[in-house]
Design a protein around this motif. Structure first.
Motif, PDB file in Angstrom:
ATOM      1  N   ASN A  23      51.493 -15.270 -33.740  1.00 36.79           N
ATOM      2  CA  ASN A  23      50.576 -15.378 -32.601  1.00 36.79           C
ATOM      3  C   ASN A  23      50.159 -14.034 -32.015  1.00 36.79           C
ATOM      4  OD1 ASN A  23      50.571 -18.088 -32.972  1.00 36.79           O
ATOM      5  ND2 ASN A  23      51.771 -18.598 -31.142  1.00 36.79           N
ATOM      6  N   ARG A  93      42.772 -23.316 -35.299  1.00 35.49           N
ATOM      7  CA  ARG A  93      42.137 -23.164 -34.000  1.00 35.49           C
ATOM      8  C   ARG A  93      41.979 -21.692 -33.602  1.00 35.49           C
ATOM      9  NH1 ARG A  93      41.379 -25.520 -28.989  1.00 35.49           N
ATOM     10  NH2 ARG A  93      42.001 -24.114 -27.340  1.00 35.49           N
ATOM     11  N   ARG A 122      42.965 -29.859 -26.662  1.00 40.85           N
ATOM     12  CA  ARG A 122      42.803 -28.407 -26.742  1.00 40.85           C
ATOM     13  C   ARG A 122      41.355 -27.939 -26.603  1.00 40.85           C
ATOM     14  NH1 ARG A 122      46.897 -26.039 -31.195  1.00 40.85           N
ATOM     15  NH2 ARG A 122      47.042 -24.341 -29.737  1.00 40.85           N
ATOM     16  N   PRO A 123      40.793 -28.076 -25.431  1.00 39.10           N
ATOM     17  CA  PRO A 123      39.404 -27.626 -25.241  1.00 39.10           C
ATOM     18  C   PRO A 123      39.285 -26.093 -25.258  1.00 39.10           C
ATOM     19  CG  PRO A 123      40.336 -28.390 -23.167  1.00 39.10           C
ATOM     20  CD  PRO A 123      41.382 -28.621 -24.210  1.00 39.10           C
ATOM     21  N   ILE A 124      38.046 -25.613 -25.213  1.00 46.51           N
ATOM     22  CA  ILE A 124      37.810 -24.163 -25.201  1.00 46.51           C
ATOM     23  C   ILE A 124      36.947 -23.781 -24.002  1.00 46.51           C
ATOM     24  CG2 ILE A 124      38.082 -23.479 -27.630  1.00 46.51           C
ATOM     25  CD1 ILE A 124      34.982 -24.106 -27.727  1.00 46.51           C
ATOM     26  N   ASP A 125      36.925 -24.683 -23.005  1.00 46.83           N
ATOM     27  CA  ASP A 125      36.059 -24.443 -21.844  1.00 46.83           C
ATOM     28  C   ASP A 125      36.380 -23.127 -21.125  1.00 46.83           C
ATOM     29  OD1 ASP A 125      38.479 -25.914 -21.309  1.00 46.83           O
ATOM     30  OD2 ASP A 125      37.824 -26.106 -19.233  1.00 46.83           O
ATOM     31  N   LEU A 126      37.648 -22.762 -21.070  1.00 43.77           N
ATOM     32  CA  LEU A 126      38.006 -21.537 -20.340  1.00 43.77           C
ATOM     33  C   LEU A 126      37.507 -20.288 -21.070  1.00 43.77           C
ATOM     34  CD1 LEU A 126      41.646 -22.552 -19.298  1.00 43.77           C
ATOM     35  CD2 LEU A 126      39.593 -22.527 -17.859  1.00 43.77           C
ATOM     36  N   HIS A 127      37.531 -20.341 -22.407  1.00 40.95           N
ATOM     37  CA  HIS A 127      36.988 -19.215 -23.185  1.00 40.95           C
ATOM     38  C   HIS A 127      35.502 -19.051 -22.820  1.00 40.95           C
ATOM     39  CE1 HIS A 127      40.177 -19.473 -26.551  1.00 40.95           C
ATOM     40  NE2 HIS A 127      40.451 -20.473 -25.753  1.00 40.95           N
ATOM     41  N   SER A 163      45.606 -19.832 -19.937  1.00 37.53           N
ATOM     42  CA  SER A 163      45.470 -20.090 -21.377  1.00 37.53           C
ATOM     43  C   SER A 163      45.655 -18.784 -22.159  1.00 37.53           C
ATOM     44  CB  SER A 163      44.080 -20.669 -21.653  1.00 37.53           C
ATOM     45  OG  SER A 163      43.654 -20.357 -22.963  1.00 37.53           O
ATOM     46  N   VAL A 164      46.483 -18.870 -23.187  1.00 39.65           N
ATOM     47  CA  VAL A 164      46.749 -17.697 -24.032  1.00 39.65           C
ATOM     48  C   VAL A 164      45.465 -17.286 -24.756  1.00 39.65           C
ATOM     49  CG1 VAL A 164      48.060 -16.904 -26.053  1.00 39.65           C
ATOM     50  CG2 VAL A 164      49.186 -18.304 -24.304  1.00 39.65           C
ATOM     51  N   GLY A 165      44.846 -18.255 -25.434  1.00 41.74           N
ATOM     52  CA  GLY A 165      43.652 -17.945 -26.228  1.00 41.74           C
ATOM     53  C   GLY A 165      42.497 -17.459 -25.363  1.00 41.74           C
ATOM     54  N   THR A 304      56.362 -23.881 -25.226  1.00 45.65           N
ATOM     55  CA  THR A 304      56.004 -25.160 -25.855  1.00 45.65           C
ATOM     56  C   THR A 304      56.206 -25.098 -27.376  1.00 45.65           C
ATOM     57  OG1 THR A 304      54.222 -26.744 -26.225  1.00 45.65           O
ATOM     58  CG2 THR A 304      53.544 -24.472 -25.859  1.00 45.65           C
ATOM     59  N   ASP A 305      56.068 -23.907 -27.956  1.00 49.60           N
ATOM     60  CA  ASP A 305      56.233 -23.781 -29.406  1.00 49.60           C
ATOM     61  C   ASP A 305      57.696 -23.902 -29.848  1.00 49.60           C
ATOM     62  OD1 ASP A 305      53.543 -23.554 -29.740  1.00 49.60           O
ATOM     63  OD2 ASP A 305      53.522 -21.395 -30.118  1.00 49.60           O
ATOM     64  N   ILE A 327      52.521 -28.222 -21.232  1.00 51.40           N
ATOM     65  CA  ILE A 327      51.408 -27.397 -21.732  1.00 51.40           C
ATOM     66  C   ILE A 327      50.395 -28.233 -22.522  1.00 51.40           C
ATOM     67  CG2 ILE A 327      50.774 -25.318 -23.053  1.00 51.40           C
ATOM     68  CD1 ILE A 327      52.585 -24.683 -20.671  1.00 51.40           C
ATOM     69  N   PHE A 328      50.895 -29.044 -23.445  1.00 52.21           N
ATOM     70  CA  PHE A 328      49.998 -29.867 -24.270  1.00 52.21           C
ATOM     71  C   PHE A 328      50.323 -31.344 -24.087  1.00 52.21           C
ATOM     72  CE2 PHE A 328      50.067 -25.890 -26.786  1.00 52.21           C
ATOM     73  CZ  PHE A 328      48.702 -25.626 -26.783  1.00 52.21           C
TER      74      PHE A 328
HETATM   75  C1  UD1 Z   1      48.475 -20.392 -28.125  1.00 55.55           C
HETATM   76  C2  UD1 Z   1      49.373 -20.313 -29.329  1.00 55.55           C
HETATM   77  C3  UD1 Z   1      50.110 -21.621 -29.520  1.00 55.55           C
HETATM   78  C4  UD1 Z   1      50.855 -21.986 -28.246  1.00 55.55           C
HETATM   79  C5  UD1 Z   1      49.946 -21.942 -27.038  1.00 55.55           C
HETATM   80  C6  UD1 Z   1      50.670 -22.129 -25.722  1.00 55.55           C
HETATM   81  C7  UD1 Z   1      48.207 -18.770 -30.772  1.00 55.55           C
HETATM   82  C8  UD1 Z   1      47.430 -18.556 -32.013  1.00 55.55           C
HETATM   83  N1  UD1 Z   1      48.567 -20.026 -30.503  1.00 55.55           N
HETATM   84  O1  UD1 Z   1      47.538 -21.436 -28.365  1.00 55.55           O
HETATM   85  O2  UD1 Z   1      51.015 -21.477 -30.609  1.00 55.55           O
HETATM   86  O3  UD1 Z   1      51.399 -23.276 -28.362  1.00 55.55           O
HETATM   87  O4  UD1 Z   1      49.273 -20.675 -26.970  1.00 55.55           O
HETATM   88  O5  UD1 Z   1      51.667 -21.175 -25.562  1.00 55.55           O
HETATM   89  O6  UD1 Z   1      48.540 -17.846 -30.067  1.00 55.55           O
HETATM   90  N2  UD1 Z   1      43.171 -25.136 -22.421  1.00 55.55           N
HETATM   91  C9  UD1 Z   1      42.063 -25.609 -21.741  1.00 55.55           C
HETATM   92  N3  UD1 Z   1      40.871 -24.947 -21.912  1.00 55.55           N
HETATM   93  C10 UD1 Z   1      40.755 -23.841 -22.690  1.00 55.55           C
HETATM   94  C11 UD1 Z   1      41.903 -23.369 -23.367  1.00 55.55           C
HETATM   95  C12 UD1 Z   1      43.094 -24.045 -23.212  1.00 55.55           C
HETATM   96  O7  UD1 Z   1      42.137 -26.600 -21.038  1.00 55.55           O
HETATM   97  O8  UD1 Z   1      39.654 -23.292 -22.782  1.00 55.55           O
HETATM   98  C13 UD1 Z   1      44.447 -25.862 -22.282  1.00 55.55           C
HETATM   99  C14 UD1 Z   1      44.919 -26.431 -23.615  1.00 55.55           C
HETATM  100  O9  UD1 Z   1      44.337 -27.664 -23.875  1.00 55.55           O
HETATM  101  C15 UD1 Z   1      46.400 -26.530 -23.389  1.00 55.55           C
HETATM  102  C16 UD1 Z   1      46.700 -25.340 -22.496  1.00 55.55           C
HETATM  103  O10 UD1 Z   1      45.459 -24.937 -21.936  1.00 55.55           O
HETATM  104  O11 UD1 Z   1      46.711 -27.711 -22.704  1.00 55.55           O
HETATM  105  C17 UD1 Z   1      47.319 -24.165 -23.218  1.00 55.55           C
HETATM  106  O12 UD1 Z   1      46.485 -23.730 -24.259  1.00 55.55           O
HETATM  107  P1  UD1 Z   1      46.367 -22.202 -24.686  1.00 55.55           P
HETATM  108  O13 UD1 Z   1      47.319 -21.384 -23.878  1.00 55.55           O
HETATM  109  O14 UD1 Z   1      44.942 -21.833 -24.687  1.00 55.55           O
HETATM  110  O15 UD1 Z   1      46.883 -22.272 -26.172  1.00 55.55           O
HETATM  111  P2  UD1 Z   1      46.248 -21.587 -27.442  1.00 55.55           P
HETATM  112  O16 UD1 Z   1      45.757 -20.227 -27.086  1.00 55.55           O
HETATM  113  O17 UD1 Z   1      45.355 -22.532 -28.120  1.00 55.55           O
END
Ligand code: UD1
Length: 416
Positions: A23, A93, A122-127, A163-165, A304-305, A327-328
């Motif tokens: 990650n 993803r 797992r939406p991407i709205d925050l990105h 959100s991490v991503g 969560t992982d 988290i999920f």
């Molecule tokens: C990253 C990790 C993944 C880990 C997760 C949480 C990588 C490649 N993957 O995933 O292994 O399980 O962090 O520690 O690093 N969310 C929204 N909108 C968004 C983005 C996220 O609602 O735009 C929500 C997701 O649905 C989820 C929560 O935020 O419920 C956490 O997601 P996020 O931290 O973004 O996880 P990833 O970056 O996808």
């Protein structure tokens, strides 16, 4: 289709060197798209997910070559296209992490909507909110997202959830924006700090990574650099869980102990002895396991992982454990499989109530995602008889040679 077979009952003994963090590697390799010269990355793990991001970079015109195992040369001097195809993005993803860098570098990015682990919507709205705050126009259609901005401009962005991503994507995009960007309620995971360290080594100005407020002052360009990826705290945690389940004594090297504090604390509560040793840990499983409560949270909470793996361990811990996933949603797919192995678990909303049983029994089970797959292997180490784990392509996405490493520790495990 290949499967993993485990005959439970052997204790684990020996030493394991932990690989570079998946990650961290994925966002850092995506970030190399921001740089205009050669990069040399060390400790890049040999994983399917890393292959996927490398293919994605190559498809964009980036030169990618493995100089030796773990050492990757990436030269993104020339980028031919700002479009990434569905076939690659749907596999993983984290492919969506190329969007921020492409947009910042080229003024335009068109990326397929992501796929990835089957653990919730797992939406991407925050990105996207972040890109829009930086001045990009974002359009969605035909399964693709397109973002455009001749040059991004710094802004203040508050994330509704850390959100991490999203933190990573916005941080990368902001490195080449005009002016200063502030991300509030940012994720603070060690992988965010690693990405910031790489970006800074490449000439960016990122401050505050590892806290909830990150300040990025845009620069004109980033250059290539040499960078070593941090050790994988989740791989290390998975081997701690394996020792907890199977018993034995295993030394883990190449570990940043600080990153594992929340995991170590929980496994100590369960009855595992964990001692710090230089750049590693000595993990001793020689006591009966006790039940505990676990709640997944953003860092520095319990990751969560590691939820699926500790759930597997707790199925044989004395007493009632409560595991809560915050988290999920939908990240309890491993529970039905564990029940096939005689585990007593009830799902109640976002929690799993686990009544420890003296022994699991081997069964045919299927991995529903990466960490669920690891959890089933761990359960198999503690079970009576043979456990047959299917869908192991999920495991290959995130663990390099799990079977070989466990065999070296004395487990009776093989692929067929
Ligand atoms: C990253 C990790 C993944 C880990 C997760 C949480 C990588 C490649 N993957 O995933 O292994 O399980 O962090 O520690 O690093 N969310 C929204 N909108 C968004 C983005 C996220 O609602 O735009 C929500 C997701 O649905 C989820 C929560 O935020 O419920 C956490 O997601 P996020 O931290 O973004 O996880 P990833 O970056 O996808």
């Amino acid at each position: 289709m290949e499967k993993i077979y485990v005959r439970g009952g052997n204790t684990l003994q020996g030493t394991i060197k932990i690989d570079g963090a998946k990650n961290s590697a994925l966002p850092i390799l995506a970030a190399s798209l921001l740089t205009s010269g050669p990069n040399l990355f060390e400790d890049v793990p040999a994983l399917e997910d890393v292959n996927t991001i490398c293919q994605l970079l190559e498809q964009l015109g980036v030169e990618v070559s493995w100089l030796k195992p773990g050492t990757l040369r990436i030269d993104a001097a020339h980028i031919n296209t700002c479009e990434t195809p569905y076939e690659l993005v749907r596999k993983m993803r984290a492919s969506f992490l190329v969007m921020g860098p492409l947009l910042a570098r080229n003024g335009r990015a068109r990326v397929s909507l992501p796929g990835g682990c089957n653990i919730g919507t797992r939406p991407i709205d925050l990105h996207l909110k972040g890109f829009m705050a930086l001045g990009a126009e974002v359009v969605m259609g035909h399964g693709y997202i397109e973002a455009m901005a001749p040059r991004l401009t710094g802004s203040r962005i508050y994330l509704d959830f850390p959100s991490v991503g999203a933190t990573e994507n916005i941080m990368m995009a902001a490195t080449l924006a005009q002016g200063t960007t502030i991300i509030e309620n940012a994720a603070a995971e060690p992988e965010i700090v690693d990405l910031a360290n790489y970006l800074n080594a490449a000439g960016a100005n990122v401050r505050g990574a590892g806290t909830s407020l990150i300040r990025i002052t845009g620069v004109e360009a980033l250059t290539g650099t040499n960078y070593t990826v941090i050790p994988d705290r989740i791989e290390a945690g998975t081997y701690i869980a394996a020792v907890a389940a199977a018993g034995g004594q295993v030394q883990l090297t190449n570990v940043v102990v600080d990153h594992l504090k929340p995991v170590i604390a929980k496994f100590e509560e369960v009855g595992v002895t964990i001692l710090e040793q230089g750049d590693g840990l000595l993990v001793i499983g020689n006591k009966p396991l006790s039940a505990t409560d676990v709640k997944t949270l953003p860092y520095p909470g319990f990751p969560t992982d590691m939820q699926a793996q500790i759930t597997a361990v707790l199925t044989t811990a004395r007493g009632i454990s409560l595991v809560t996933e915050t988290i999920f949603e939908n990240r309890f797919m491993h529970v039905d499989e564990l029940k096939r192995m005689n585990a007593k678990v009830k799902i109640d909303g976002r929690s799993a109530v686990i009544e420890g049983v003296p022994r699991l029994t081997g069964a045919q089970v299927n991995a529903s995602d990466l960490r669920a797959g690891a959890a089933l292997v761990i359960a198999g180490l503690a079970a009576e008889g043979v456990t047959e784990v299917g869908n192991i392509h999920h495991i290959d996405r995130g663990y390099h040679d799990l079977v070989g490493k466990l065999r070296a520790l004395g487990a009776d495990i093989w692929r067929e």
